[in-house]
Design a protein around this motif. Structure first.
Motif, PDB file in Angstrom:
ATOM      1  N   LEU A  61       0.828  -1.202   0.000  1.00 19.94           N
ATOM      2  CA  LEU A  61       0.000   0.000   0.000  1.00 19.94           C
ATOM      3  C   LEU A  61       0.867   1.258   0.000  1.00 19.94           C
ATOM      4  CD1 LEU A  61      -2.748   1.353   0.152  1.00 19.94           C
ATOM      5  CD2 LEU A  61      -2.724   1.007   2.639  1.00 19.94           C
ATOM      6  N   GLU A  62       1.901   1.268   0.821  1.00 22.19           N
ATOM      7  CA  GLU A  62       2.806   2.413   0.845  1.00 22.19           C
ATOM      8  C   GLU A  62       3.466   2.602  -0.518  1.00 22.19           C
ATOM      9  OE1 GLU A  62       5.950   4.176   3.977  1.00 22.19           O
ATOM     10  OE2 GLU A  62       6.370   2.126   3.341  1.00 22.19           O
ATOM     11  N   ALA A  63       3.861   1.518  -1.159  1.00 22.14           N
ATOM     12  CA  ALA A  63       4.477   1.618  -2.478  1.00 22.14           C
ATOM     13  C   ALA A  63       3.526   2.241  -3.497  1.00 22.14           C
ATOM     14  CB  ALA A  63       4.928   0.234  -2.944  1.00 22.14           C
ATOM     15  N   GLU A  64       2.244   1.889  -3.416  1.00 19.91           N
ATOM     16  CA  GLU A  64       1.261   2.459  -4.346  1.00 19.91           C
ATOM     17  C   GLU A  64       1.043   3.948  -4.081  1.00 19.91           C
ATOM     18  OE1 GLU A  64      -0.555   0.966  -7.097  1.00 19.91           O
ATOM     19  OE2 GLU A  64       1.335  -0.072  -6.760  1.00 19.91           O
ATOM     20  N   ILE A  65       1.006   4.327  -2.814  1.00 15.79           N
ATOM     21  CA  ILE A  65       0.846   5.742  -2.480  1.00 15.79           C
ATOM     22  C   ILE A  65       2.032   6.544  -3.004  1.00 15.79           C
ATOM     23  CG2 ILE A  65       0.776   7.381  -0.561  1.00 15.79           C
ATOM     24  CD1 ILE A  65      -0.828   5.256   1.000  1.00 15.79           C
ATOM     25  N   GLU A  66       3.227   6.017  -2.815  1.00 18.09           N
ATOM     26  CA  GLU A  66       4.416   6.729  -3.275  1.00 18.09           C
ATOM     27  C   GLU A  66       4.484   6.777  -4.804  1.00 18.09           C
ATOM     28  OE1 GLU A  66       7.744   4.845  -1.446  1.00 18.09           O
ATOM     29  OE2 GLU A  66       7.357   5.754   0.521  1.00 18.09           O
ATOM     30  N   ALA A  67       4.102   5.676  -5.462  1.00 19.90           N
ATOM     31  CA  ALA A  67       4.192   5.626  -6.923  1.00 19.90           C
ATOM     32  C   ALA A  67       3.199   6.571  -7.594  1.00 19.90           C
ATOM     33  CB  ALA A  67       3.961   4.196  -7.407  1.00 19.90           C
ATOM     34  N   THR A  68       2.023   6.740  -6.988  1.00 18.50           N
ATOM     35  CA  THR A  68       0.981   7.562  -7.597  1.00 18.50           C
ATOM     36  C   THR A  68       0.955   8.988  -7.074  1.00 18.50           C
ATOM     37  OG1 THR A  68      -0.643   6.836  -5.938  1.00 18.50           O
ATOM     38  CG2 THR A  68      -0.498   5.545  -7.981  1.00 18.50           C
ATOM     39  N   GLY A  69       1.572   9.227  -5.913  1.00 19.04           N
ATOM     40  CA  GLY A  69       1.488  10.544  -5.288  1.00 19.04           C
ATOM     41  C   GLY A  69       0.095  10.862  -4.787  1.00 19.04           C
ATOM     42  N   ALA A  70      -0.662   9.852  -4.428  1.00 20.13           N
ATOM     43  CA  ALA A  70      -2.057  10.035  -4.027  1.00 20.13           C
ATOM     44  C   ALA A  70      -2.183  10.952  -2.816  1.00 20.13           C
ATOM     45  CB  ALA A  70      -2.691   8.682  -3.721  1.00 20.13           C
ATOM     46  N   ARG A  71      -3.137  11.884  -2.902  1.00 15.66           N
ATOM     47  CA  ARG A  71      -3.459  12.750  -1.769  1.00 15.66           C
ATOM     48  C   ARG A  71      -4.738  12.310  -1.073  1.00 15.66           C
ATOM     49  NH1 ARG A  71       0.551  13.919  -0.019  1.00 15.66           N
ATOM     50  NH2 ARG A  71      -0.550  15.365   1.355  1.00 15.66           N
ATOM     51  N   THR A  72      -5.526  11.496  -1.756  1.00 14.05           N
ATOM     52  CA  THR A  72      -6.740  10.924  -1.169  1.00 14.05           C
ATOM     53  C   THR A  72      -6.659   9.418  -1.294  1.00 14.05           C
ATOM     54  OG1 THR A  72      -8.084  12.857  -1.754  1.00 14.05           O
ATOM     55  CG2 THR A  72      -9.266  10.790  -1.310  1.00 14.05           C
ATOM     56  N   VAL A  73      -7.014   8.706  -0.233  1.00  9.11           N
ATOM     57  CA  VAL A  73      -7.035   7.245  -0.246  1.00  9.11           C
ATOM     58  C   VAL A  73      -8.403   6.783   0.234  1.00  9.11           C
ATOM     59  CG1 VAL A  73      -6.051   5.118   0.700  1.00  9.11           C
ATOM     60  CG2 VAL A  73      -4.556   7.065   0.171  1.00  9.11           C
ATOM     61  N   ILE A  74      -9.030   5.926  -0.546  1.00 11.74           N
ATOM     62  CA  ILE A  74     -10.291   5.301  -0.139  1.00 11.74           C
ATOM     63  C   ILE A  74     -10.044   3.816   0.053  1.00 11.74           C
ATOM     64  CG2 ILE A  74     -12.646   4.710  -0.821  1.00 11.74           C
ATOM     65  CD1 ILE A  74     -12.842   7.291  -2.322  1.00 11.74           C
ATOM     66  N   CYS A  75     -10.392   3.320   1.239  1.00 11.05           N
ATOM     67  CA  CYS A  75     -10.356   1.879   1.518  1.00 11.05           C
ATOM     68  C   CYS A  75     -11.799   1.392   1.488  1.00 11.05           C
ATOM     69  CB  CYS A  75      -9.704   1.604   2.863  1.00 11.05           C
ATOM     70  SG  CYS A  75      -7.971   2.094   2.948  1.00 11.05           S
ATOM     71  N   LEU A  76     -12.096   0.492   0.554  1.00 16.67           N
ATOM     72  CA  LEU A  76     -13.476   0.152   0.205  1.00 16.67           C
ATOM     73  C   LEU A  76     -14.127  -0.879   1.121  1.00 16.67           C
ATOM     74  CD1 LEU A  76     -13.812  -0.121  -3.692  1.00 16.67           C
ATOM     75  CD2 LEU A  76     -14.922   1.495  -2.162  1.00 16.67           C
ATOM     76  N   GLY A  77     -13.731  -0.953   2.348  1.00 19.94           N
ATOM     77  CA  GLY A  77     -14.381  -1.879   3.275  1.00 19.94           C
ATOM     78  C   GLY A  77     -13.616  -3.167   3.477  1.00 19.94           C
ATOM     79  N   ASP A  78     -13.926  -3.843   4.573  1.00 21.50           N
ATOM     80  CA  ASP A  78     -13.175  -5.026   5.011  1.00 21.50           C
ATOM     81  C   ASP A  78     -11.682  -4.711   5.073  1.00 21.50           C
ATOM     82  OD1 ASP A  78     -15.581  -6.276   5.190  1.00 21.50           O
ATOM     83  OD2 ASP A  78     -15.169  -7.825   3.714  1.00 21.50           O
ATOM     84  N   SER A  79     -11.387  -3.512   5.543  1.00 22.84           N
ATOM     85  CA  SER A  79      -9.996  -3.108   5.724  1.00 22.84           C
ATOM     86  C   SER A  79      -9.369  -3.893   6.869  1.00 22.84           C
ATOM     87  CB  SER A  79      -9.913  -1.607   6.010  1.00 22.84           C
ATOM     88  OG  SER A  79     -10.474  -0.865   4.938  1.00 22.84           O
ATOM     89  N   PHE A  80     -10.192  -4.229   7.867  1.00 27.17           N
ATOM     90  CA  PHE A  80      -9.753  -5.053   8.991  1.00 27.17           C
ATOM     91  C   PHE A  80     -10.589  -6.324   8.999  1.00 27.17           C
ATOM     92  CE2 PHE A  80      -8.754  -0.684   9.881  1.00 27.17           C
ATOM     93  CZ  PHE A  80      -7.453  -0.749  10.324  1.00 27.17           C
TER      94      PHE A  80
END
Length: 218
Positions: A61-80
């Motif tokens: 997940l961290e790699a995807e955030i860094e690769a895209t430069g995302a400023r908003t992240v949506i976790c679509l449920g069943d995160s835990f």
């Protein structure tokens, strides 16, 4: 290589990791992280799995955030994986997750595994409407311009099982992003009933996101 496409005229990108990126909004969306699954299985079933899935999922997940430069992240449920999974996280893993959230618009969508509000930073929503798109955990029949998760779709190609996005002109279903997650075959009646004829399965899990016609037979 990622797979670009449009839903409700919005330009989106299916990434090989199983994450969705919306460049115009600098938004990254992932589904079904199921953090803490090994702990839940140990508590409820006594099954012992290597307790590293949370760390591996957070690393990707961290790699995807860094690769895209995302400023908003949506976790679509069943995160835990269940209501106790957040409290059961290793202190270092919880700190890692908190660091990822910091400085971003982080949205937790409620899932069937983690339906209640969670004691962690970010906003907690049943669903989110952004532009023409609606983000929710479970697809609703007849919905338009919908992005959802829940089903963990998977398909077989060349003897290998792939996690996949399912996309048609009205909806997108994301694959599970979590490390310890099973899946539902694309030929399952639940998915055939949701997806239009001509739907695509965008295979992911390697270095390339590859689109094929959605397999509808075993």
């Amino acid at each position: 290589m990622s797979y670009p496409f449009r839903l409700a005229a919005e330009p989106l990108i299916a990434r090989p990791s199983g994450a969705l990126f919306w460049p115009d909004r600098q938004l990254l969306c992932v589904s079904d992280l199921h953090l803490g699954k090994s702990g839940r299985m140990a508590r409820r079933a006594g099954a012992l799995l290597p307790p590293y899935e949370t760390r591996e999922t957070l690393l990707r997940l961290e790699a995807e955030i860094e690769a895209t430069g995302a400023r908003t992240v949506i976790c679509l449920g069943d995160s835990f994986d269940d209501s106790a999974a957040l409290d059961g996280l290793d202190a270092d893993d919880r700190l890692w997750l908190t660091r990822l959230i910091a400085g971003r618009d982080w949205i937790w969508i409620a899932g069937n595994h983690d339906a209640g509000p969670l004691d962690i930073a970010g906003s907690h929503r049943a669903e989110v409407h952004l532009g023409a798109l609606t983000f929710r955990h479970i697809a609703e029949p007849g919905a338009q311009a919908e992005v959802s998760g829940h089903y963990h779709p998977k398909a077989r190609l060349a003897g290998k099982v792939w996690r996949c996005f399912l996309a048609d002109s009205t909806r997108l279903i994301l694959p599970a992003f979590g490390t310890y997650t099973g899946g539902l075959w694309t030929h399952d009646p639940a998915l055939i009933g949701l997806m239009q004829p001509g739907a695509l399965a965008v295979l992911c899990g390697g270095t390339v996101a590859r689109a094929i016609p959605m397999p509808r037979k075993a």
